[in-house]
Design a protein around this motif. Structure first.
Motif, mmCIF file in Angstrom:
data_model
loop_
_atom_site.group_PDB
_atom_site.id
_atom_site.type_symbol
_atom_site.label_atom_id
_atom_site.label_comp_id
_atom_site.label_asym_id
_atom_site.label_seq_id
_atom_site.Cartn_x
_atom_site.Cartn_y
_atom_site.Cartn_z
ATOM 1 N N PHE A 1 -2.186 0.538 10.211
ATOM 2 C CA PHE A 1 -1.408 -0.382 10.715
ATOM 3 C C PHE A 1 -1.404 -0.147 12.032
ATOM 4 C CE2 PHE A 1 -0.331 -2.171 6.711
ATOM 5 C CZ PHE A 1 -0.347 -1.001 5.719
ATOM 6 N N LYS B 1 0.407 -2.153 0.622
ATOM 7 C CA LYS B 1 -0.756 -3.116 0.923
ATOM 8 C C LYS B 1 -0.889 -4.043 -0.230
ATOM 9 C CE LYS B 1 -3.620 -0.519 4.192
ATOM 10 N NZ LYS B 1 -5.113 0.042 4.527
ATOM 11 N N ASP C 1 -0.547 -7.761 0.380
ATOM 12 C CA ASP C 1 -1.640 -8.849 0.179
ATOM 13 C C ASP C 1 -1.429 -9.898 -0.774
ATOM 14 O OD1 ASP C 1 -3.852 -10.200 0.908
ATOM 15 O OD2 ASP C 1 -5.151 -8.258 0.074
ATOM 16 N N SER D 1 -0.843 -7.969 6.009
ATOM 17 C CA SER D 1 -0.343 -6.653 6.669
ATOM 18 C C SER D 1 1.092 -6.797 6.795
ATOM 19 C CB SER D 1 -0.912 -6.533 8.026
ATOM 20 O OG SER D 1 -0.303 -7.440 9.040
ATOM 21 N N THR E 1 7.019 -5.364 8.666
ATOM 22 C CA THR E 1 5.910 -4.663 9.002
ATOM 23 C C THR E 1 5.910 -3.690 8.251
ATOM 24 O OG1 THR E 1 6.977 -3.501 10.802
ATOM 25 C CG2 THR E 1 5.824 -5.582 11.375
#
Lengths: 88, 88
Positions: free
Chosen positions: A86, B13, B17, B24, B68
């Protein structure tokens, strides 16, 4: 996920309650022991001079030579972010 | 410790996804799925109205409705800090 989080908490406590200083923070020596034993792949050169100082210095926000759990967690997050690919 | 860190990366992840948005980051729905499935004890009332919004709002620094990895890691750190009994 919760088991993984509990592992990180438990390992922090094990090393924080180690050689010196308060049981709730990592001294430099405790931090070095943790990094060498627990993060051999995420931190490959822990034994090289200055590596632990640099890692610790970047996280020890209050510069008291001890890492709180929050400072430690933040450091692990940076390592994990790099490991996970990331952007930082 | 490294295995635990890798678990957290892999789980992030997997959910990021998932249903929608960039692979991401966690959308609100992906974040809710993660919290309900993976953090049943650290976040007990995930299904109650507003809980996910409040959790996500507190972490979504750039307010784009996506978390994030860094924002997610920060949130997990707060939960872990509380779970570990460290002062926040």
């Amino acid at each position: 996920m919760e088991a993984a989080i509990k592992t990180l908490i438990a390992q922090f406590k094990t090393y924080a309650d180690g050689q010196d200083g308060p049981a709730s923070t990592l001294s430099k020596d405790e931090f070095k022991s943790l990094v060498i034993a627990q993060l051999p792949n995420l931190v490959k050169n822990a034994n090289e001079p200055g590596v632990i100082d640099q890692l610790m210095g970047s996280q020890d926000a209050d510069k008291n030579g001890e890492l709180t759990f929050a400072e430690f967690w933040d450091l692990i997050g940076k390592l994990a972010s790099k490991e996970g690919g990331f952007s930082q």
